[in-house]
Design an enzyme around this catalytic site. Structure first.
Site, PDB file in Angstrom:
ATOM      1  N   GLN A   1     -36.520  -3.787   0.563  1.00 57.07           N
ATOM      2  CA  GLN A   1     -35.625  -4.568   0.147  1.00 57.07           C
ATOM      3  C   GLN A   1     -34.799  -5.108   1.040  1.00 57.07           C
ATOM      4  O   GLN A   1     -34.299  -4.900   1.751  1.00 57.07           O
ATOM      5  CB  GLN A   1     -34.833  -3.377  -1.087  1.00 57.07           C
ATOM      6  CG  GLN A   1     -33.629  -2.052  -0.475  1.00 57.07           C
ATOM      7  CD  GLN A   1     -33.193  -1.190  -1.627  1.00 57.07           C
ATOM      8  OE1 GLN A   1     -33.998  -0.319  -1.866  1.00 57.07           O
ATOM      9  NE2 GLN A   1     -31.753  -1.535  -1.875  1.00 57.07           N
TER      10      GLN A   1
ATOM     11  N   ASP B   1      -9.961 -11.105   1.078  1.00 58.24           N
ATOM     12  CA  ASP B   1      -8.179 -10.488   0.862  1.00 58.24           C
ATOM     13  C   ASP B   1      -7.787 -10.431   2.151  1.00 58.24           C
ATOM     14  O   ASP B   1      -8.275 -10.234   3.525  1.00 58.24           O
ATOM     15  CB  ASP B   1      -8.263  -9.151   0.044  1.00 58.24           C
ATOM     16  CG  ASP B   1      -6.894  -8.402   0.655  1.00 58.24           C
ATOM     17  OD1 ASP B   1      -5.795  -8.546  -0.003  1.00 58.24           O
ATOM     18  OD2 ASP B   1      -6.872  -6.756   1.721  1.00 58.24           O
TER      19      ASP B   1
ATOM     20  N   ASP C   1      -5.233  -9.278   5.289  1.00 56.17           N
ATOM     21  CA  ASP C   1      -4.435  -7.606   5.432  1.00 56.17           C
ATOM     22  C   ASP C   1      -3.232  -8.342   7.435  1.00 56.17           C
ATOM     23  O   ASP C   1      -4.078  -7.601   7.827  1.00 56.17           O
ATOM     24  CB  ASP C   1      -5.035  -5.919   5.320  1.00 56.17           C
ATOM     25  CG  ASP C   1      -4.141  -5.404   6.135  1.00 56.17           C
ATOM     26  OD1 ASP C   1      -2.963  -5.963   6.054  1.00 56.17           O
ATOM     27  OD2 ASP C   1      -4.793  -4.093   5.311  1.00 56.17           O
TER      28      ASP C   1
ATOM     29  N   TYR D   1       4.999   1.926   1.228  1.00 59.74           N
ATOM     30  CA  TYR D   1       4.254   3.246   1.465  1.00 59.74           C
ATOM     31  C   TYR D   1       4.752   2.744   3.205  1.00 59.74           C
ATOM     32  O   TYR D   1       5.199   2.237   3.255  1.00 59.74           O
ATOM     33  CB  TYR D   1       3.042   3.836   1.019  1.00 59.74           C
ATOM     34  CG  TYR D   1       2.189   2.504   1.012  1.00 59.74           C
ATOM     35  CD1 TYR D   1       1.501   2.322   1.795  1.00 59.74           C
ATOM     36  CD2 TYR D   1       1.523   2.274  -0.360  1.00 59.74           C
ATOM     37  CE1 TYR D   1       0.703   1.488   2.132  1.00 59.74           C
ATOM     38  CE2 TYR D   1       0.434   1.257  -0.316  1.00 59.74           C
ATOM     39  CZ  TYR D   1       0.169   0.938   0.722  1.00 59.74           C
ATOM     40  OH  TYR D   1      -1.001   0.254   0.577  1.00 59.74           O
TER      41      TYR D   1
ATOM     42  N   GLU E   1      -1.167  -7.107   9.905  1.00 64.29           N
ATOM     43  CA  GLU E   1      -0.443  -6.646   9.635  1.00 64.29           C
ATOM     44  C   GLU E   1       0.173  -6.693  11.178  1.00 64.29           C
ATOM     45  O   GLU E   1       0.135  -6.430  12.769  1.00 64.29           O
ATOM     46  CB  GLU E   1      -0.948  -5.140   9.619  1.00 64.29           C
ATOM     47  CG  GLU E   1      -0.718  -5.425   9.133  1.00 64.29           C
ATOM     48  CD  GLU E   1      -1.716  -3.602   8.007  1.00 64.29           C
ATOM     49  OE1 GLU E   1      -0.943  -2.402   8.649  1.00 64.29           O
ATOM     50  OE2 GLU E   1      -2.149  -3.226   6.892  1.00 64.29           O
TER      51      GLU E   1
END
Length: 318
Positions: free
Chosen positions: A27, A92, A94, A164, A96
């Site tokens: 596949q 997205d 991210d 957080y 940092e």
């Protein structure tokens, strides 16, 4: 791609797979990407974003920012690869952290982040989602101030401020403090190290509330060698954790170190010589009230496997 075998090659058995059908050798796509495809077929409203960066993999962003258009094109070509283009609904970022220090330090300048996000929006177009996880450091001259998040807001569908990890056992001797307080409290070790300060700072800079999500941790941070139940006590080091010292999942802590108090809109627990802080369904309810009052776009969390098998925390968010 963090691991190409896991993402695109691993064969899932019928029992493991979303659709109950085992993968076959020829596949075109297997692995987690194919399982996400099957999940989207079952839930047509589900959106999946490919996230670039994170604490570990942010070191290359400074170099990428030197040619935002080329970086955006390389991302697009990967996310929209013909083998899995239907799996992903956007990207997205991210990073940092732009023009600041995380695992590595970046000196790309205050304008690098909006220029990068502008290039991504241009390349991915209005039909894809473009989002970013961003710092929660609202201190004067801190990480929010280091980059032009307000200027970049026009290019993103939403921001995920990581509200957080404000405090933790990297400060081995303490003082003990909740890693994800909603509000300030008497004795907080560092002013503006709490979620509402983050939201206030971003909104004050001009980021629309409708482009901000509130971050929830599905884990706790803790110390050992403590001598008092209330926050602000001394410690001797990080508490033992399932995967690494000083951190553990909510599903573990709720049973092994149940909450004994609340402070600043989050929970804490003293068990023996260990002290932990984490969110519970009750404190999440408080945070969701705040989220609604502020007119925020929604909620995000890190990360799903920290919850209980019956989803106590995600149900509390819902």
């Amino acid at each position: 791609m963090g691991g190409s075998y896991a993402a695109t090659e691993r064969a899932y058995t019928a029992g493991e797979s979303v659709d109950g059908v085992e993968d076959i050798s020829d596949q075109p796509l297997r692995g987690t990407f194919n399982q996400l495809r099957e999940l989207k077929e079952r839930h047509p409203g589900l959106k999946v974003l490919w996230s670039f960066g994170g604490w570990t993999w942010s070191g290359g962003f400074g170099e990428a920012a030197k040619d935002p258009a080329a970086f955006a094109r390389s991302c697009y070509d990967l996310v929209e690869n013909s083998r899995w283009a239907d799996v992903f609904d956007g990207i997205d970022i991210d990073w940092e952290y732009p023009n600041a220090c995380g695992a590595t330090c970046d000196t790309s300048g205050r304008d690098a982040f909006p220029e990068l996000m502008s290039a991504l929006r241009t390349t991915f177009g209005s039909g894809n989602l473009v989002t970013a996880a961003i710092t929660a450091d609202a201190t004067e001259g801190g990480k929010i101030d280091a980059a032009d998040y307000a200027g970049a807001a026009q290019y993103v569908d939403w921001y995920n401020p990581m509200t957080y990890d404000f405090f933790g056992a990297w400060e081995a001797a303490g003082p003990t403090a909740p890693h994800s307080a909603l509000t300030s409290y008497d004795g907080i070790p560092k002013e503006d190290f709490h979620s509402s300060a983050t939201i206030d700072r971003l909104k004050g800079l001009g980021v629309p509330a409708a482009k901000l999500l509130l971050g929830i941790g599905f884990y706790g941070r803790g110390w050992t060698g403590v001598t008092q139940s209330a926050p602000g006590g001394t410690a001797t080091g990080p508490a033992p954790g399932t995967y690494e010292p000083g951190i553990d999942d909510y599903k573990v802590l709720r049973a092994e170190c149940p909450a004994t108090g609340t402070v600043g809109g989050t929970a804490y627990a003293r068990c023996g010589d260990e002290w932990w802080s984490y969110d519970t369904p009750a404190t999440i309810a408080t945070k969701m009230g705040y989220k609604d009052q502020q007119g925020l776009a929604g909620t995000f969390f890190w990360e799903l496997s920290g919850d209980t098998a019956n989803g106590e925390l995600i149900k509390a968010i819902r």
